[in-house]
Design an enzyme around this catalytic site. Sequence first.
Site, PDB file in Angstrom:
ATOM      1  N   GLY A 127       0.813  -1.222   0.000  1.00  0.00           N
ATOM      2  CA  GLY A 127       0.000   0.000   0.000  1.00  0.00           C
ATOM      3  C   GLY A 127       0.844   1.267   0.000  1.00  0.00           C
ATOM      4  O   GLY A 127       1.992   1.259   0.444  1.00  0.00           O
ATOM      5  N   ASP A 187       5.196  -7.764   4.911  1.00  0.00           N
ATOM      6  CA  ASP A 187       5.170  -8.827   3.904  1.00  0.00           C
ATOM      7  C   ASP A 187       6.178  -8.559   2.781  1.00  0.00           C
ATOM      8  O   ASP A 187       6.824  -9.479   2.272  1.00  0.00           O
ATOM      9  CB  ASP A 187       3.763  -8.962   3.309  1.00  0.00           C
ATOM     10  CG  ASP A 187       2.788  -9.565   4.324  1.00  0.00           C
ATOM     11  OD1 ASP A 187       3.221 -10.422   5.114  1.00  0.00           O
ATOM     12  OD2 ASP A 187       1.618  -9.161   4.334  1.00  0.00           O
ATOM     13  N   ASP A 197       0.720   1.789   8.686  1.00  0.00           N
ATOM     14  CA  ASP A 197       0.188   1.047   9.836  1.00  0.00           C
ATOM     15  C   ASP A 197       1.084   1.144  11.077  1.00  0.00           C
ATOM     16  O   ASP A 197       0.619   0.909  12.189  1.00  0.00           O
ATOM     17  CB  ASP A 197       0.016  -0.438   9.483  1.00  0.00           C
ATOM     18  CG  ASP A 197      -0.884  -0.645   8.276  1.00  0.00           C
ATOM     19  OD1 ASP A 197      -1.538   0.314   7.844  1.00  0.00           O
ATOM     20  OD2 ASP A 197      -0.922  -1.777   7.765  1.00  0.00           O
ATOM     21  N   ARG A 208       1.023  -5.891  -4.887  1.00  0.00           N
ATOM     22  CA  ARG A 208       1.126  -6.756  -3.705  1.00  0.00           C
ATOM     23  C   ARG A 208       1.567  -8.189  -4.053  1.00  0.00           C
ATOM     24  O   ARG A 208       1.331  -9.115  -3.277  1.00  0.00           O
ATOM     25  CB  ARG A 208      -0.218  -6.811  -2.981  1.00  0.00           C
ATOM     26  CG  ARG A 208      -0.609  -5.522  -2.276  1.00  0.00           C
ATOM     27  CD  ARG A 208      -1.721  -5.752  -1.268  1.00  0.00           C
ATOM     28  NE  ARG A 208      -2.174  -4.528  -0.650  1.00  0.00           N
ATOM     29  CZ  ARG A 208      -1.565  -3.936   0.378  1.00  0.00           C
ATOM     30  NH1 ARG A 208      -0.478  -4.456   0.894  1.00  0.00           N
ATOM     31  NH2 ARG A 208      -2.046  -2.819   0.877  1.00  0.00           N
ATOM     32  N   LYS A 233       8.369   0.638   5.142  1.00  0.00           N
ATOM     33  CA  LYS A 233       7.242   1.489   4.733  1.00  0.00           C
ATOM     34  C   LYS A 233       5.935   0.913   5.232  1.00  0.00           C
ATOM     35  O   LYS A 233       5.738  -0.289   5.159  1.00  0.00           O
ATOM     36  CB  LYS A 233       7.221   1.545   3.197  1.00  0.00           C
ATOM     37  CG  LYS A 233       5.989   2.122   2.601  1.00  0.00           C
ATOM     38  CD  LYS A 233       5.238   1.168   1.655  1.00  0.00           C
ATOM     39  CE  LYS A 233       4.617  -0.005   2.327  1.00  0.00           C
ATOM     40  NZ  LYS A 233       3.588  -0.718   1.550  1.00  0.00           N
ATOM     41  N   THR A 234       5.080   1.655   5.767  1.00  0.00           N
ATOM     42  CA  THR A 234       3.658   1.355   5.959  1.00  0.00           C
ATOM     43  C   THR A 234       3.069   2.378   6.920  1.00  0.00           C
ATOM     44  O   THR A 234       3.657   2.678   7.958  1.00  0.00           O
ATOM     45  CB  THR A 234       3.359  -0.070   6.500  1.00  0.00           C
ATOM     46  OG1 THR A 234       1.951  -0.182   6.708  1.00  0.00           O
ATOM     47  CG2 THR A 234       4.070  -0.420   7.793  1.00  0.00           C
TER      48      THR A 234
HETATM   49  P1  FBP Z   1       0.877  -2.059   3.634  1.00  0.00           P
HETATM   50  O1  FBP Z   1       0.901  -3.010   4.793  1.00  0.00           O
HETATM   51  O2  FBP Z   1       1.238  -2.670   2.350  1.00  0.00           O
HETATM   52  O3  FBP Z   1       1.681  -0.825   3.909  1.00  0.00           O
HETATM   53  O4  FBP Z   1      -0.616  -1.552   3.437  1.00  0.00           O
HETATM   54  C1  FBP Z   1      -1.265  -0.922   4.475  1.00  0.00           C
HETATM   55  C2  FBP Z   1      -2.722  -0.663   4.219  1.00  0.00           C
HETATM   56  O5  FBP Z   1      -2.905   0.706   3.938  1.00  0.00           O
HETATM   57  C3  FBP Z   1      -3.566  -1.116   5.403  1.00  0.00           C
HETATM   58  O6  FBP Z   1      -3.623  -0.141   6.410  1.00  0.00           O
HETATM   59  C4  FBP Z   1      -4.891  -1.420   4.760  1.00  0.00           C
HETATM   60  O7  FBP Z   1      -5.629  -2.353   5.500  1.00  0.00           O
HETATM   61  C5  FBP Z   1      -4.474  -1.987   3.435  1.00  0.00           C
HETATM   62  O8  FBP Z   1      -3.236  -1.401   3.119  1.00  0.00           O
HETATM   63  C6  FBP Z   1      -5.450  -1.706   2.344  1.00  0.00           C
HETATM   64  O9  FBP Z   1      -5.045  -2.398   1.205  1.00  0.00           O
HETATM   65  P2  FBP Z   1      -5.491  -2.049  -0.268  1.00  0.00           P
HETATM   66  O10 FBP Z   1      -4.688  -0.848  -0.693  1.00  0.00           O
HETATM   67  O11 FBP Z   1      -5.104  -3.253  -1.031  1.00  0.00           O
HETATM   68  O12 FBP Z   1      -6.944  -1.762  -0.239  1.00  0.00           O
END
Ligand code: FBP
Length: 528
Positions: free
Chosen positions: A73, A168, A197, A137, A194-195
Amino acid sequence: MNFAEYRRAFQPKCPQILEQVESLQFVQEKELSCDPNIEPLFPHTARQSLLVAKKGGEKLSRVLQIGVVFSGGQAPGGHNVITGLFDTVKKMHPQSKLHGFLGGPDGILQSRSLDLTKEVLASYRNEGGFDLIGSGRTKLESEEHMKRSLKTCQSLGLDGLVIIGGDDSNTNAALLAEYFLANHQATTVVGVPKTIDGDLQSENIPISFGFDTATKVYGELIGNITKDALSAKKYYHFIRLMGRSASHVTLECALKTHPNLTLLSEECLADNTSLLRVVDEIATLIERRETLDRLYGVILIPEGLLEFLPEMKRLIETINELISEGTKEEKIPQKLSGEESKVFSQLPPSIQKQLLLDRDPHGNVQVSQIETEKLLIAMVKKRLEERKKFHGTFRAVPHFFGYEGRSGYPSNFDANYCYSLGSIAAFLVREKKSGYMAACGALHESPGTWEPKAVPITSLMQLEKRKGKKVPVIKKSLVSFSSEAYRTFVARKDAWKWDDDYQMPGPIQLFGPEELADAPPLSLRKSS
Ligand code: FBP
């Protein structure tokens, strides 16, 4: 000049030591332990030491070919990792080259890349988003994936591959690093944390990039809502916040805005809290606030909450197993048994559907698609009617703050941090430190004194069940009850229930006094 032009002209601040481009080295600080289940799977990259940057050593100057990829993400600041990497490799040698893989890890498999030149990068400096090269992803897991990645790196003659991603994606980096070393491929693989979260953190990685900007964006929105609640005095706002399993984002936003109630998934897990108990807690808050003539309030909900409530956790795990065995969506409800079938049947159809959605390529349930705030509103309404202690009209407004926090202009903290991480990654490639993640210590201090580090990725890994199989992955870091941020929250949360001590952090400050514009996340500060 328009705003974008002003922002492009911003010069990120970095740890001073990184200016010693010609004579800087990463030296061993201490050995980090590795999970005994992980060690045999990573014979070349387990048991590496934590590295720290030190001035001195021989003068190093060599042409480098580096590939870079965004994975997972979006998180604000990603483009600055790339500009930090680019500027540093160009200082190392003007003929060095940077290749950006297009569309995430798939770009490596398909060998699709873009030459990242000064001109190409010019309009992406200090900009949010990942649109320069895109992201994806795709999980790199099979032997075929490894072979294809190796072939791509060979054909481009890459000295280094920098993977900018979350837990991941950095697991991908660790697998590739090990595979390349085992197959005598010279490409050094380096990860960048990066994230938004915030769940990719450890003793030596205080926070992942993007968390600061995202929580500042959400903090502004929540602050505005608290003011609206206080003005209108008629609505309960149920706000779900992105952040996947961990509640770091929610905790940080609570510290910024002081809502009436903040649910933390980690607390629910520790107390074995059922969904009904969560609903009762909210109902009690609403009933007691009515006795104070307060028919409004603000409640924060982490997006992964349901996964942490025991009966829901069991249900989600069973659905995960059924999906990994190939069971069709429509057949899953019939395959649930006993208590799980009962729990499932009591959920509204919309939530049932959301729970059955396909898992992401890493086997994770897509919590961003589950409207927990709406589920809670419906259940609280019913519960208030059953308990008969609330006499007013319960009016609730659902919100989800997620994607709006992932691609905005990075805060100064993230712009500086990302540029520094990119620069550190360049040094690690030059020194052939494969299987490491770029990191920075002392992030609560000013950027000039941040401490560049390199953390062995294997030291962060454990075995977990994904898609029905035990596989090595980076352990997600959850909110720790001994952290200063959590202890501050616990000391204040009861007062926030009744006192309406709402705070409005306001919009992100990108210019102006450093204490505002450069402020790190509250969760990192020594005293929140
Ligand atoms: P990452 O772990 O790849 O940084 O993604 C985080 C995130 O933004 C989460 O907070 C959220 O649940 C998810 O991606 C949403 O995924 P998508 O962009 O596939 O809808």
